[in-house]
Scaffold this motif. Sequence first.
Motif, PDB file in Angstrom:
ATOM      1  N   LEU A  25       0.791  -1.222   0.000  1.00  0.00           N
ATOM      2  CA  LEU A  25       0.000   0.000   0.000  1.00  0.00           C
ATOM      3  C   LEU A  25       0.830   1.281   0.000  1.00  0.00           C
ATOM      4  O   LEU A  25       0.386   2.296  -0.531  1.00  0.00           O
TER       5      LEU A  25
ATOM      6  N   HIS B 200       1.472   3.229  -3.253  1.00  0.00           N
ATOM      7  CA  HIS B 200       0.287   3.893  -3.791  1.00  0.00           C
ATOM      8  C   HIS B 200      -0.062   5.130  -2.964  1.00  0.00           C
ATOM      9  O   HIS B 200      -0.442   6.160  -3.519  1.00  0.00           O
TER      10      HIS B 200
ATOM     11  N   SER C 283      -4.765   0.856 -10.132  1.00  0.00           N
ATOM     12  CA  SER C 283      -3.396   0.372 -10.209  1.00  0.00           C
ATOM     13  C   SER C 283      -2.937  -0.327  -8.944  1.00  0.00           C
ATOM     14  O   SER C 283      -1.778  -0.712  -8.842  1.00  0.00           O
ATOM     15  N   ILE C 284      -3.818  -0.502  -7.971  1.00  0.00           N
ATOM     16  CA  ILE C 284      -3.406  -1.039  -6.688  1.00  0.00           C
ATOM     17  C   ILE C 284      -3.737  -2.523  -6.543  1.00  0.00           C
ATOM     18  O   ILE C 284      -3.551  -3.107  -5.487  1.00  0.00           O
TER      19      ILE C 284
ATOM     20  N   VAL D  17      -8.998   3.260  -0.354  1.00  0.00           N
ATOM     21  CA  VAL D  17      -8.513   1.959  -0.815  1.00  0.00           C
ATOM     22  C   VAL D  17      -9.272   0.831  -0.123  1.00  0.00           C
ATOM     23  O   VAL D  17      -9.724  -0.138  -0.762  1.00  0.00           O
TER      24      VAL D  17
END
Length: 963
Positions: free
Chosen positions: A824, A827, A836-837, A905
């Motif tokens: 993480l 990002h 894109s994670i 996220v």
Amino acid sequence: MGTENPDRPTFPLRPHTVTPFTPTGSQPPLLRPTPPFSSATVLPFRPPPPFQINYPSVPPSPPITFNAPPTHAPSHRFPTPPQFPSTVQTQPPPRVPPFGQPSFQQTHPQPQTQTPFAPNVPRPVLHPSFPGYAATQTGAELQAPPVHSSLGVYAPVPASSPFLSRQRGNVLPPPVAAPSGVQPRMQQPGYGPPTGVVQGLIEDFSSFSIQTRPGLADPSVDTNELPRPLDGDVESDSLAEMFPMNCNPRYMRFTTNAIPSSQSLASRWHLPLGAVVCPLATPPDGDEVTVVNFALGGVVRCRRCRTYVNPYITFTDGGRKYRCNICALLNEVPSEYYAQLDATGKRVDLNQRPELTKGTVEFVASAEYMARPPMPPVYFFLIDVSISAVRSGMIEVVAQTIRSCLDELPGFPRTQIGFATFDSTIHFYNMKSSLTQPQMLVVSDLDDIFVPLPDDLLVNLSESRNVVEIFLDSLPSMFQDNVNLESAFGPALKAAFMIMSHLGGKLLIFQNTLPSLGVGRLKLREDDSRIYGTDKEHVLRLPEDPFYKQMAAEFSKYQISVNVYAFSDKYTDIASLGTLAKYTAGQVYFYPAFQSVIHGEKLRSELRRDLTREVVWEAVMRIRCAKGVRFTTYHGNFMLTSTDLLALPAVDCDKAFAMQLSLDEALLTTQTMYFQVVLLYTASCGERRIRIHSAAVPVVTDLGEMYRLADTGAIASLFSRIAIEKALSHKLEEARGVVQLRIVKALREYRNLHAVQHRLANRMIYPDSLKFLPLYGLALCRSKPLRGGHGDVPLDERCAVGHTMMTLPIKRLLKLLYPSLIRLDEHLLKAGDLKSIDRRLPLSRESLDSRALYLYDDGFGFTIWFGRVIPPDIAKNLLGIDFEAECKVSLNEQINEMSKELMKVLEKFRNTDRSYYQLSHLVRQGEQPREGLLLANLLEDQMGSNSGYADWMVKISRQVQQS
């Protein structure tokens, strides 16, 4: 083919197949192809002319030349013999059936046009490329002429081809397009003669090397070569290509998209043969299920096997009759359903008939499908109010959540609702619409349960809305001073049954204390560790009292589904309580050591979904299949009322069912097998409906095709249910052994298919379709229902996760078996696009960097791992000013952009699947015992007696290679 070497053994050859074997010894120089038809070439020997059948339309084959190896070489290679026309006539494979027609129509065969061979086959030319074959020709890459045979036209492989590097010699290349004037025939998988040495020698499997290093007694593998499902579950599209009118795979997936043609072939499969069905799965975006109403004419069905009309029936006699694709009976078409056929044999109204073009449809059922008037949606809540429930805060969270969902309960304005609470006595609540506030009625006689005011305990929500809201607002304070430790759960359960039995519905139980009073009382069994490892071990995972199974049977009979919410930090015997959900198509939710401050959001989210998701009522499900096969064993939460009829009092989109398939006949004579899943139910709106899922699957004669078309996700899903049920009658070790043994047998059988043509020493081979199966097998053996023994997993948690896994759809189960590990911090520093994670990492300690931040997500919870030397600014932004504190730190949103981005996220991953809510657990590197719980789930690493991924693969490989 007439070539012998007296100094070397003669290898047996397959029919119509010439296999070049390479003897051991020094490597001779590479052979250069000789230009064709060269008069100056002199050969040391020439094979005798082959016997062949002369077809009048085919000219004689031109002479074919090839080079002999040097005579001075200490060890030489047999030259590649030419390919001659086969002396056996090739059997034409079956045609792909057109839309709306099955492939086994023997009574009305379609004429097949065959293009005759051209009278003059063009001479092969070196430089121009052949159709369908990429030509990248240089001066150093000379190409030999194509070889003509009855199996097709083959061109040589360039010197840089990977096939030469793998086989270390001259191998025939893949087939290319037929020349002009020759009509190639479509080949259905598993039919027709073998295609010769080309497909026999090209490695159409995956593999990795087993390394034996000097000084090490045990072999090892390079972990970088091991396959990992980092892209999650990928549904196979092989059936969609062959049968585009099949239902979507999310509704029904087969363990292999190829049905074996014989019992002997099925016995060599070794893996589970069957399907996983999720009848109410959320449809793909833009592909809503079409509802068809036949009106007064009624639903059209086969009069013998009762199959519903579907895309694979065929119409004949000008549209007046149709042939059933399941039993092949010729049925009369009802006059209301009649339509003429066009020149191609299709109905002229085909585009207006979705039931004849789509694999999934819903029919509006007529009155003949109703044993009683459609029931209204019913929700009854049975809540534990003992002292432990009060202290945990469970009552308050449940009451608030129910109140917030009243407007979203399905079925308005028909929805019925009721409540009862219990400790050492049972409390009923009169919520008649004429009352200004609810009336509590207490029953203390637990031996002779009766229901006071039975007509007023279950009320219409829209009529009694004010009374219900007043009750829910006052419920937490009503028992806030309760100090009662007892639980009369059994008598309360019987009372709830008496209230609901005249309608049916959904019973939601909130249990916090081990039942201690009245019928169904249970005792503490978890501390009896002496029976672990003995033949009586499985008894701990079975209901202690038959009362619960008997009640489950009664609930199912009267269309009542039970969902169990268990909260206690002590033993509550989930093995017994879970039986209520198992036989009523219900679900088990487990919150160990529940505290509303910590776990309240998870309970709130999951209860909200349970109450607001669309539910179908009083349902039954059956799967029909064509003659020769049948489903024999069913796995999941249901009551089996006959050999193939599943009773489902309430079903939703989160429930999946698995079943095993067997062959009734020694040999199947059809080329396609048809299946139809039928779910008859009552919708919340009060309409009786029939949901239909239809699918066609090819029947194959080749075991290799079964492996090639295998579905790892469906196999792992069926495996998990088989192993968990095995643990209910055997030791955990034996249940794990069943998984490992069947994987070994399957890979050994697959290895034997390729052992003759390929060099497999020190190599583990597997079909590409099953490359993740060994890893999922390891994950299953290390999952909570099957892991270790006493002390490895608390008994309640082991049983609760087992009940959950029995109902999970494939994608959710595979994520539980192999969770996501995502970095993480990179990002968060960039704050880029959330898309894109999604890059997942292998589940190993080697993936963890002490300077980074990681998210571990198994679909049921988040674990956020902070490295020991993570940059202080990241830790401070995410944890606040107390980020250096040694005590446990909760993860809350801070007032900065990085913390807000982290919350986005986490919300993104929660939104991918709302079935369960993932709470965030914070773990620091080196913090024990919290970090140990995470490291134990990194299944690629060895942990105690549990094998790591590399050791597991070495063990599997060793057993596969044993005869």
